[in-house]
Enzyme design. Structure first.
Site, mmCIF file in Angstrom:
data_model
loop_
_atom_site.group_PDB
_atom_site.id
_atom_site.type_symbol
_atom_site.label_atom_id
_atom_site.label_comp_id
_atom_site.label_asym_id
_atom_site.label_seq_id
_atom_site.Cartn_x
_atom_site.Cartn_y
_atom_site.Cartn_z
ATOM 1 C CG ASP A 40 -2.107 0.943 1.105
ATOM 2 O OD1 ASP A 40 -3.205 0.227 0.984
ATOM 3 O OD2 ASP A 40 -2.148 2.118 1.173
ATOM 4 C CG ASP B 190 2.112 5.812 -5.670
ATOM 5 O OD1 ASP B 190 1.316 5.523 -6.428
ATOM 6 O OD2 ASP B 190 2.308 7.366 -5.502
ATOM 7 C CB VAL B 191 0.091 0.984 -8.384
ATOM 8 C CG1 VAL B 191 -0.126 -0.065 -7.127
ATOM 9 C CG2 VAL B 191 -1.442 1.811 -8.345
ATOM 10 C CG ASN C 291 -8.075 -4.227 -3.611
ATOM 11 O OD1 ASN C 291 -9.075 -4.462 -3.871
ATOM 12 N ND2 ASN C 291 -7.612 -3.423 -2.752
ATOM 13 C CE1 TYR D 32 -13.101 2.986 -8.811
ATOM 14 C CE2 TYR D 32 -15.627 2.109 -9.027
ATOM 15 C CZ TYR D 32 -14.328 1.815 -8.486
ATOM 16 O OH TYR D 32 -14.111 0.890 -7.695
ATOM 17 C CE LYS E 124 -12.169 -0.596 -10.001
ATOM 18 N NZ LYS E 124 -11.040 -1.375 -9.286
ATOM 19 C CB ALA F 201 -17.490 -4.834 -1.172
#
Length: 256
Positions: free
Chosen positions: A46, A71-72, A98, A164, A168, A197
């Site tokens: 993370d 950090d992606v 994720n 978003y 996705k 979720a």
């Protein structure tokens, strides 16, 4: 009614699993926990270093855990994540992508910065991690699994979610295309697409009214527990899904 939490059945026994965005209380943390309960050793990652350290300490009661900040959006950090995993455990078997970033803004008001930030974390970050993992799998001689976290908004329109939803939908397309690129190396690439979720962080960034409305749209009249999404990700990572690749599995009870 929420079902009983399932016990582990060693579905991932001996596997080395990396989970991005695993700090906190959402799906990432839940899938890290479920992987440990299924017998894997887990690298949690993370960009929130303090929360990551706290989560790793908490999960260590369940099995072997190693934390690597990442950090992606930074290629060098993604490289360190994969290299650090191999240095610690000798190999990489499963990557769970994720990491993602949301937000709410009308297209009329959305800035370039808002658009680019969500796409960079959610889609390009998934690409960076996928590329690094695939190269590692090939170096290891083939085999390996990638599980991506997409969303039903990649299929279904929702006001204020253009950035978003586009990201996705891109994750879904990336999943299908990278699965074809990876198949010759014996690597499987699949994704889940949760509808809702519910966890504390979501409640902070989404109005109670919208959450109530989304829950009413679900056939079970409730949001999924993060671990219910994690269960499907564990299945896709396991040998039970040995003939699945390029698939996007909806984790939803939402009406069509």
């Amino acid at each position: 009614m929420i079902p009983e939490y399932p016990r582990g059945r060693d579905l991932l026994a001996g596997k080395v699993v990396v989970v991005t965005a695993a700090a906190g209380t959402g799906i990432g943390a839940a899938v890290a926990r479920r992987c440990l309960e299924e017998g894997a050793v887990v690298v949690v990652s993370d960009h929130h270093e303090r929360r990551l350290a706290e989560k790793a300490a908490e999960l260590s009661a369940l099995g072997k855990v190693h934390a690597i900040p990442c950090d992606v959006t930074a290629e060098e950090q993604v490289q360190r994540l994969v290299a650090g995993t191999v240095e610690q455990f000798g190999r990489l078997d499963v990557l769970v992508n994720n990491a993602g970033l949301g937000g709410t803004a009308s297209v009329l008001d959305m800035t370039d910065e808002q658009w680019s930030r969500v796409l960079d974390v959610t889609l390009t970050g998934t690409f960076r991690c996928t590329r690094a993992a695939l190269r590692r799998f090939v170096e290891q001689g083939g085999g390996g699994v990638i599980v991506n976290n997409a969303s039903v908004v990649g299929w279904r329109a929702q006001a204020g979610q253009a950035h978003y939803a586009a990201a996705k939908a891109g994750v879904m397309a990336l999943t299908r295309c990278s699965a074809l690129d990876a198949a010759e190396h014996g690597v499987r690439v699949n994704a889940v697409a949760p509808s809702l979720a519910k966890h504390p962080f979501l409640a902070k960034v989404t109005s109670e009214e919208l959450l109530d409305e989304l829950e009413r749209q679900e056939a079970f009249g409730r949001a999924a527990e993060p671990w219910e999404v994690a269960n499907v990700m564990v299945f896709l990572a396991s040998d039970y899904a040995s003939y699945l690749t390029g698939e996007v599995v909806s984790v939803s009870s939402q009406h069509p």
